[in-house]
Design a protein around this motif. Sequence first.
Motif, PDB file in Angstrom:
ATOM      1  N   THR A 121     -41.665  -0.059   7.787  1.00 48.87           N
ATOM      2  CA  THR A 121     -42.312   1.236   7.613  1.00 48.87           C
ATOM      3  C   THR A 121     -43.316   0.895   6.152  1.00 48.87           C
ATOM      4  N   ILE A 122     -42.569   0.714   5.206  1.00 48.83           N
ATOM      5  CA  ILE A 122     -43.272   0.512   3.749  1.00 48.83           C
ATOM      6  C   ILE A 122     -44.523  -0.322   3.718  1.00 48.83           C
ATOM      7  N   PRO A 123     -44.039  -1.828   4.177  1.00 48.03           N
ATOM      8  CA  PRO A 123     -45.278  -2.687   4.136  1.00 48.03           C
ATOM      9  C   PRO A 123     -46.478  -2.353   4.928  1.00 48.03           C
ATOM     10  N   VAL A 124     -46.036  -1.795   6.105  1.00 44.70           N
ATOM     11  CA  VAL A 124     -47.189  -1.612   7.021  1.00 44.70           C
ATOM     12  C   VAL A 124     -47.902  -0.292   6.474  1.00 44.70           C
ATOM     13  N   SER A 125     -47.470   0.451   6.110  1.00 42.42           N
ATOM     14  CA  SER A 125     -48.098   1.766   5.503  1.00 42.42           C
ATOM     15  C   SER A 125     -49.031   1.203   4.377  1.00 42.42           C
ATOM     16  N   ALA A 126     -48.419   0.420   3.580  1.00 41.10           N
ATOM     17  CA  ALA A 126     -49.004  -0.141   2.275  1.00 41.10           C
ATOM     18  C   ALA A 126     -50.387  -0.919   2.620  1.00 41.10           C
TER      19      ALA A 126
END
Length: 337
Positions: free
Chosen positions: A316-321
Amino acid sequence: MTPILIVVICLALLFDYTNGFHDAANSIATIVSTKVLSPFQAVMWAAAFNFLVYFFVKDHKVANTISKIVNAHFVTMNVILAGLIAAISWNLITWWFGIPSSSSHTLIGGFAGAGITNALYMGSSALSAVKMSYVLTILAYIVLAPVIGLIIAYIVTVLILHICKKARPATAERWFKRLQLVSSAALSYAHGGNDAQKVMGILYVAVFTAHVIKQGDPMPNWIPLACYSAIALGTMSGGWKIVKTMGSRITKITPLEGVSAETAGALTLFFTQYFGIPVSTTHTITGSIIGVGLTKRLSAVRWGLTLNIIWAWVITIPVSAIIAAIMFALLRTFLPG
């Protein structure tokens, strides 16, 4: 207010709305699956307690943490806009596929990703864009929040089973259905207090960046009012695909176990909110449901589905980033400044 600030405010409240229907499942999944309330009654119940926080919580520690993730030197309206677009996009994608990912972490990932991209454009290092003390705490609680929820749910369930071992099953079930109203209300209240504050932090940064308020000014009252209203309206819209995943596919839930899971989730959220730690409601309640399942036997938990959910948490965090970085590059091209 400038046009871009108005767009940011609208998108922030839209994100809060998607957070509401995306995370509604966290508060109502067990109470719907145990048939204590109908789906319509459950979302109205949860929405009411999501909004009730506005009248009682005035110390917005979680919002303060969110507002400080990206160093102010690298925050622009385009950074905020790109972060919000990324967060809304990932929320809608995971909602569509019924994946209980974290709305909190997609917002954090989007905001941080856009800030890092801006720092690189400005010739600074990626790490200089974010305040690592806050980021490392958030990353730690990706693991700790579900584990805490799991442990508390396991202990609460074992204690309840021991205390009620001589009770008549029909009488016990009737009482636990009533208690589930209390535990789900507590979880909804904790969800509102934790998740709405994350958008408050983004909006506070936005109005400061747009020079509507000065550094050190208190948060304008319209921000918490708008955020609690948006998340309550989103909760009223439900999130039935994720309700199905959370309420029945991880493990079968009884009223007793629903009380345990919701109580554990609420206690974990109250604890982290007190210390201003922006944790994921989704992660917390998922861990609590798994903890309840473990009191029966290891095989009571559908580990294949659980591993898929954990993979969604990890990315979630890397894809959102990454989405935010792409959006920031596009915005920088068409909206310089």
